[in-house]
Scaffold this motif. Structure first.
Motif, PDB file in Angstrom:
ATOM      1  N   PRO A  51       0.773  -1.250   0.000  1.00 24.76           N
ATOM      2  CA  PRO A  51       0.000   0.000   0.000  1.00 24.76           C
ATOM      3  C   PRO A  51       0.804   1.300   0.000  1.00 24.76           C
ATOM      4  O   PRO A  51       0.351   2.294  -0.537  1.00 24.76           O
ATOM      5  CB  PRO A  51      -0.845  -0.103   1.272  1.00 24.76           C
ATOM      6  N   ASP A  52       1.989   1.309   0.596  1.00 27.27           N
ATOM      7  CA  ASP A  52       2.764   2.546   0.660  1.00 27.27           C
ATOM      8  C   ASP A  52       4.095   2.455  -0.061  1.00 27.27           C
ATOM      9  O   ASP A  52       5.009   3.224   0.208  1.00 27.27           O
ATOM     10  CB  ASP A  52       2.985   2.955   2.117  1.00 27.27           C
ATOM     11  N   PRO A  57       3.653  10.749  -4.513  1.00 23.17           N
ATOM     12  CA  PRO A  57       2.973  11.194  -3.295  1.00 23.17           C
ATOM     13  C   PRO A  57       1.469  10.926  -3.394  1.00 23.17           C
ATOM     14  O   PRO A  57       0.880  11.089  -4.460  1.00 23.17           O
ATOM     15  CB  PRO A  57       3.260  12.703  -3.243  1.00 23.17           C
ATOM     16  N   ALA A  58       0.900  10.467  -2.291  1.00 20.05           N
ATOM     17  CA  ALA A  58      -0.527  10.140  -2.278  1.00 20.05           C
ATOM     18  C   ALA A  58      -1.288  11.116  -1.391  1.00 20.05           C
ATOM     19  O   ALA A  58      -0.734  11.728  -0.488  1.00 20.05           O
ATOM     20  CB  ALA A  58      -0.728   8.720  -1.766  1.00 20.05           C
ATOM     21  N   TYR A  59      -2.562  11.225  -1.668  1.00 14.38           N
ATOM     22  CA  TYR A  59      -3.429  12.069  -0.848  1.00 14.38           C
ATOM     23  C   TYR A  59      -4.274  11.182   0.046  1.00 14.38           C
ATOM     24  O   TYR A  59      -4.841  10.221  -0.441  1.00 14.38           O
ATOM     25  CB  TYR A  59      -4.342  12.918  -1.735  1.00 14.38           C
ATOM     26  N   PRO A  60      -4.404  11.406   1.309  1.00 15.43           N
ATOM     27  CA  PRO A  60      -3.854  12.534   2.072  1.00 15.43           C
ATOM     28  C   PRO A  60      -2.435  12.296   2.572  1.00 15.43           C
ATOM     29  O   PRO A  60      -1.771  13.223   3.016  1.00 15.43           O
ATOM     30  CB  PRO A  60      -4.815  12.662   3.240  1.00 15.43           C
ATOM     31  N   SER A  61      -1.959  11.047   2.510  1.00 10.77           N
ATOM     32  CA  SER A  61      -0.602  10.766   2.978  1.00 10.77           C
ATOM     33  C   SER A  61      -0.093   9.476   2.341  1.00 10.77           C
ATOM     34  O   SER A  61      -0.849   8.754   1.694  1.00 10.77           O
ATOM     35  CB  SER A  61      -0.586  10.626   4.505  1.00 10.77           C
ATOM     36  N   GLY A  62       1.183   9.197   2.534  1.00  2.00           N
ATOM     37  CA  GLY A  62       1.750   7.961   2.029  1.00  2.00           C
ATOM     38  C   GLY A  62       2.204   8.074   0.584  1.00  2.00           C
ATOM     39  O   GLY A  62       2.448   9.161   0.067  1.00  2.00           O
ATOM     40  N   SER A  69      -2.318   9.990 -11.418  1.00  4.70           N
ATOM     41  CA  SER A  69      -2.717  10.896 -10.336  1.00  4.70           C
ATOM     42  C   SER A  69      -1.512  11.299  -9.493  1.00  4.70           C
ATOM     43  O   SER A  69      -1.490  12.385  -8.911  1.00  4.70           O
ATOM     44  CB  SER A  69      -3.786  10.248  -9.453  1.00  4.70           C
ATOM     45  N   GLY A  70      -0.504  10.445  -9.434  1.00  5.30           N
ATOM     46  CA  GLY A  70       0.676  10.749  -8.640  1.00  5.30           C
ATOM     47  C   GLY A  70       1.421  11.971  -9.116  1.00  5.30           C
ATOM     48  O   GLY A  70       1.960  12.744  -8.319  1.00  5.30           O
ATOM     49  N   LYS A  71       1.442  12.177 -10.424  1.00  4.43           N
ATOM     50  CA  LYS A  71       2.128  13.348 -10.980  1.00  4.43           C
ATOM     51  C   LYS A  71       1.498  14.650 -10.506  1.00  4.43           C
ATOM     52  O   LYS A  71       2.145  15.697 -10.528  1.00  4.43           O
ATOM     53  CB  LYS A  71       2.106  13.291 -12.505  1.00  4.43           C
ATOM     54  N   SER A  74      -1.424  14.206  -5.844  1.00  5.73           N
ATOM     55  CA  SER A  74      -2.593  13.650  -5.142  1.00  5.73           C
ATOM     56  C   SER A  74      -2.809  12.206  -5.561  1.00  5.73           C
ATOM     57  O   SER A  74      -3.877  11.830  -6.036  1.00  5.73           O
ATOM     58  CB  SER A  74      -3.848  14.467  -5.462  1.00  5.73           C
ATOM     59  N   GLY A  75      -1.781  11.394  -5.412  1.00  5.47           N
ATOM     60  CA  GLY A  75      -1.828  10.012  -5.873  1.00  5.47           C
ATOM     61  C   GLY A  75      -2.977   9.201  -5.309  1.00  5.47           C
ATOM     62  O   GLY A  75      -3.309   9.306  -4.128  1.00  5.47           O
TER      63      GLY A  75
END
Length: 107
Positions: A51-52, A57-62, A69-71, A74-75
């Motif tokens: 998962p991580d 970078p992912a939204y909201p974290s990780g 979407s990562g670009k 807000s992955g």
């Protein structure tokens, strides 16, 4: 599925019997839809295993495995109703029709 039928009846969604029909109506090659769905499917499979562990970078974290979407910073981290690219041609689709809206605020 009730919601899809409800909104299709009101003209804000459209039903396609297959991904092939959707691609034709969109004016894009079927291969484009298949490739995009396969990328999404692979990101979902990687997220399930790790998962991580993604590169984005992912939204909201990780971290996220989803490049598209990562670009944006807000992955995507949560996947529902995903299908492999090879299945797109024959799968039915309900598609929302999105139109620009001007929001006006006084004050």
């Amino acid at each position: 599925i009730w919601h899809c039928k409800h909104y299709t009846g009101r003209g804000v969604m459209k039903y396609y019997e297959s991904g092939k029909a959707l691609a034709e109506d969109m004016g894009v090659p079927l291969e484009t839809l298949e490739r995009t769905h396969e990328e999404h499917y692979q990101a979902a499979m990687k997220t399930e295993k790790d998962p991580d562990g993604g590169s984005w970078p992912a939204y909201p974290s990780g971290k996220s495995w989803d490049e598209a979407s990562g670009k944006t910073g807000s992955g995507k981290k949560f996947y529902h109703n995903f299908i492999a690219g090879a299945a797109v041609k024959a799968e039915p689709f309900y598609v929302a029709i999105i139109t620009p809206v001007i929001h006006y605020c006084m004050g």
